[in-house]
Design a protein around this motif. Structure first.
Motif, short mmCIF file in Angstrom:
data_model
loop_
_atom_site.label_atom_id
_atom_site.label_comp_id
_atom_site.label_asym_id
_atom_site.label_seq_id
_atom_site.Cartn_x
_atom_site.Cartn_y
_atom_site.Cartn_z
N GLN A 1 0.78 -1.18 0.08
CA GLN A 1 -0.03 -0.07 0.06
C GLN A 1 0.79 1.24 -0.15
O GLN A 1 1.51 1.43 0.96
N MET A 2 0.56 2.19 -1.02
CA MET A 2 1.67 3.36 -1.14
C MET A 2 0.56 4.48 -1.21
O MET A 2 -0.19 4.79 -1.84
N ASN A 3 0.69 5.25 -0.05
CA ASN A 3 0.33 6.39 0.22
C ASN A 3 1.48 7.77 0.17
O ASN A 3 2.35 7.39 0.09
N SER A 4 0.72 8.90 0.01
CA SER A 4 1.52 10.19 0.22
C SER A 4 2.46 9.95 -0.99
O SER A 4 3.65 10.56 -0.87
N LEU A 5 2.15 9.50 -2.16
CA LEU A 5 3.07 9.20 -3.30
C LEU A 5 3.63 10.71 -3.63
O LEU A 5 2.91 11.67 -3.76
N LYS A 6 4.91 10.54 -4.03
CA LYS A 6 5.81 11.74 -4.52
C LYS A 6 6.11 11.42 -5.94
O LYS A 6 6.48 10.21 -6.27
N PRO A 7 6.56 12.49 -6.80
CA PRO A 7 6.96 12.18 -8.01
C PRO A 7 8.33 11.17 -8.17
O PRO A 7 8.70 10.39 -9.09
N GLU A 8 9.21 11.47 -6.91
CA GLU A 8 10.33 10.63 -6.99
C GLU A 8 10.08 8.98 -6.66
O GLU A 8 11.16 8.29 -6.72
N ASP A 9 8.85 8.83 -6.39
CA ASP A 9 8.24 7.27 -6.27
C ASP A 9 8.01 6.79 -7.77
O ASP A 9 7.77 5.52 -7.91
N THR A 10 8.01 7.37 -8.74
CA THR A 10 8.01 7.15 -9.96
C THR A 10 9.17 5.98 -10.50
O THR A 10 10.40 6.18 -10.20
N ALA A 11 8.66 4.77 -10.96
CA ALA A 11 9.84 3.76 -11.30
C ALA A 11 8.71 2.41 -11.58
O ALA A 11 7.88 2.34 -11.59
N VAL A 12 9.76 1.41 -12.13
CA VAL A 12 9.01 0.13 -12.26
C VAL A 12 9.15 -0.47 -10.95
O VAL A 12 10.59 -0.57 -10.49
N TYR A 13 8.23 -1.25 -10.54
CA TYR A 13 8.20 -1.65 -9.29
C TYR A 13 8.35 -3.58 -9.37
O TYR A 13 7.45 -3.80 -10.27
#
Length: 121
Positions: free
Chosen positions: A80-92
């Motif tokens: 569960q990913m909350n408070s997402l930021k642009p720097e979280d952009t990636a392939v997971y």
């Protein structure tokens, strides 16, 4: 054969939430981790959880915002990913641990196909 199938990725605005799922074929090893890789950058650890006991590990960059959990009956790991930021952009990527330090890419032997997460500002 070992299978790890990620689902739930997509695009979201900064501050929003996404939930990733990893459906595993078995629980042969006790830990499943999530890693991510942005273009031009090294793959980095995000979080991990143990099947037995549900003990969790988090990267400092996501601690307090992301929550990892598991469903032993469904052999599924949830991020569960909350408070997402642009720097979280990636392939997971979902990965199966086999030996070594939990935080290191080399400690995992099987990997899912990867799923894109994009966070816009």
């Amino acid at each position: 054969q070992v299978q790890l199938v990620e689902s739930g990725g997509g695009s979201v605005q900064a501050g929003g939430s996404l939930r990733l799922s990893c459906a595993a074929s078995d629980r042969a090893t006790n830990i499943v981790g999530w890693f991510r890789q942005a273009p031009g950058k090294e793959r980095e650890f995000v979080a991990a959880v143990t099947w037995s006991g549900g003990f969790t590990y988090y990267a400092d960059s996501v601690k307090g915002r992301f929550t990892i959990s598991r469903d032993n009956a469904k052999i599924t790991v949830l991020l569960q990913m909350n408070s997402l930021k642009p720097e979280d952009t990636a392939v997971y990527y979902c990965a199966r641990y086999y030996a070594g330090g939990v935080y290191y890419t080399a400690s995992y032997d099987y990997w899912g196909q990867g799923i894109q997460v994009t966070v816009s500002s």
